[in-house]
Design an enzyme around this catalytic site. Structure first.
Site, PDB file in Angstrom:
ATOM      1  CD  GLU A  50      -8.898  -2.101  -2.268  1.00 21.15           C
ATOM      2  OE1 GLU A  50      -8.888  -2.119  -1.023  1.00 21.15           O
ATOM      3  OE2 GLU A  50      -8.558  -3.080  -2.957  1.00 21.15           O
ATOM      4  CG  ASP A  95      -1.772  -1.221   1.347  1.00 23.14           C
ATOM      5  OD1 ASP A  95      -2.120  -1.803   0.298  1.00 23.14           O
ATOM      6  OD2 ASP A  95      -2.091  -1.615   2.477  1.00 23.14           O
TER       7      ASP A  95
END
Length: 508
Positions: free
Chosen positions: A189, A21
């Site tokens: 997302e 991430d």
């Protein structure tokens, strides 16, 4: 560019090992990058670069008790998907402490730290939060609508949502506004919002963080939309290809030193004949991007380009503090590790916990290469018990440990356990080894898995004991299903166990 390669000089992985991430930021000629850390502490590493190629860790956002509610956070909880941004001399990291404190804003004037205690964005329940400002200085937090912080069971995914926020107090200034549900793929997302030219661009991930992961884009004339989907979504994905880097998504756009553009994102390197098992979990990768003549974003495929040569890391624990590479599980290493008790060693204090437990006395270092060898010299003393292990989570770990007179190797896989032991001389420390080697053999079956893990010990007189070879597939993202990656570590279960001469070598 074609699939024959990306820009010369981009290494892939950009940052190897359990560094998922990524969010990246350019301030002047400097670049900063942060990653998720989930249940590990210290949390949210901060990296620095001057060229987007060579990265040095300079600190952690989460470096002390209270910043995250990590003491009892469940596996998969903790620091999810930070975004790093900068404005008026202040660095900001917005992150969700999943199953913990909630959505938080951390600030610092120096990205190396110290960072603030974290301001709660009260009443907002979502993940993958982004931060942007409009021309009037109003702060927008854009996020993915999955509730992992209220304590209620996760419900239906709410798509990409947005609020305006007072960053100094965390007060929400507007109710959540839905921005986009994506192009129709599952689980929109990882939103990031950018102003470029006449438009605001909303870049998201969709398709799930598994093999269908990808990046899509929409644009509008205001940071709150409405947003028009791009004509070529997803603009980046490895789905249904045989590329060695899969699961590419969750990207952050950044300007390159030469004035071009790149996307830094997560991806995985699944191995085995059917690309089925990813030992290191989700790692940080990079690829070129560009703006088309009609103002849309394009990106090149993410291709493997490992750094040349063999990587080495050694630590004889001579300093007064542990290096930034070392992490613990739901606890800070300082709570169980001492460098002063025995100079030239790190002494771990066992408290009865094992690698089956959520808070072991475990000092971890991320595995960064599919082929690697790790060794450490261990002195358990007269009544200590500890060793060298590799964990994915408390249900999936392999280790080799020593006590006075015995070495034991162990494999734990989802409640299934096997042990192998050998008697050794009691008078001297023992070198414990983990070797991650290619799986070889006749027929298809040996080639389907990721690797083999060899657990062994070498006594002071040079006698070598290979205790076990176990299949590595059970310590992979796809099998363990945790969001982290392999972490190799020193641990103590009982007594005071001293370690020195930690050595890691790895290659792709």
């Amino acid at each position: 560019m074609s699939e024959s390669g990306t820009r010369a000089g981009w290494p892939n992985p950009l940052i190897a090992g359990f560094y998922p991430d990524p969010s990246v930021l350019k301030v002047g000629d400097d670049y900063y990058l942060v990653n998720s850390t989930f249940e590990y502490l210290p949390g949210i590493p901060v990296f620095h670069s001057r060229d987007l190629v060579e990265w040095t860790q300079i600190g952690h956002v989460v470096s002390r008790e209270g910043q995250l509610d990590s003491h009892a956070v469940p596996t998969l909880g903790g620091a999810w998907a930070p975004t790093i941004r900068h404005r008026d001399g202040v660095f900001y990291v917005v992150v969700t402490d999943a199953m913990g404190r909630g959505m938080l804003i951390f600030t610092a004037t120096d990205p190396a730290g110290p960072w603030s205690d974290g301001t709660l964005v009260d009443g907002v329940h979502g993940i993958d939060s982004d931060l942007a400002w409009d021309e009037d200085g109003l702060a927008y937090i854009t996020y993915s609508g999955l509730d992992v912080t209220s304590g209620n069971p996760p419900g239906e995914h709410g798509g990409i949502l947005q609020v305006t926020v007072d960053l100094s107090t965390g007060a929400v200034l507007s109710p959540p506004v839905p921005l986009w549900q994506g192009s129709g793929l599952k689980f929109p997302e990882a939103p990031h919002l950018y102003q470029h030219g006449d438009y605001w661009y909303l870049v998201i991930a969709e398709g799930g963080t598994e093999r269908g992961h990808g990046i899509s884009v929409a644009r509008g004339t205001h940071p709150a939309g409405p947003f028009e989907p791009g004509p070529g979504n997803p603009i980046l994905s490895a789905r249904s290809t045989s590329r060695p880097i899969q699961n590419t998504g969750h990207g952050d756009l950044v300007e390159t030193p030469d004035g071009g553009w790149a996307i830094v994102m997560l991806g995985m390197r699944p191995t085995g004949m059917t690309q089925a098992f990813s030992a290191m979990g989700r790692e940080t990768f990079i690829t070129d991007a560009r703006w088309t003549d009609d103002g849309w974003l394009e990106a090149d495929p993410v291709l493997l380009n490992p750094r040349a040569g063999e990587f080495e890391f050694s630590d004889s624990f001579e300093g007064s503090s542990l290096g930034l590479e070392w992490i613990g599980v739901r606890r800070y290493p300082s709570s169980f590790a001492s460098l002063s008790e025995r100079p030239g060693h790190v002494v771990l204090s066992g408290d009865g916990s094992t690698l089956d437990d959520p808070r072991p006395a475990f000092l971890g270092y991320r595995q960064q290469h599919p082929l690697a060898s790790v060794s450490v010299l261990v002195d358990p003393g007269s009544d200590g018990l500890g060793g060298l292990g590799v964990r994915y989570d408390e249900l999936h770990h392999y280790e080799v440990e020593v006590s006075a007179g015995r070495v034991t190797a162990r494999a734990a896989v989802a409640g299934i356990r096997q042990e192998w032991s050998v008697e050794v001389a009691t008078a001297s420390p023992v070198t414990l080894r983990l070797d991650f080697v290619a799986s070889v053999g006749e027929g298809f079956l040996p080639n389907l898995t990721s690797d083999q893990v060899v657990l062994s010990a070498v006594t002071a007189d040079g006698e070598q004991h290979e205790l076990a070879r176990v299949d590595g597939r059970y310590l992979s993202q796809e099998t363990a299903a945790s969001f982290t990656g392999r972490v190799i570590g020193l641990y103590a279960t009982r007594g005071e166990v001293a370690f020195t001469a930690f050595h890691y070598t790895g290659q792709d």
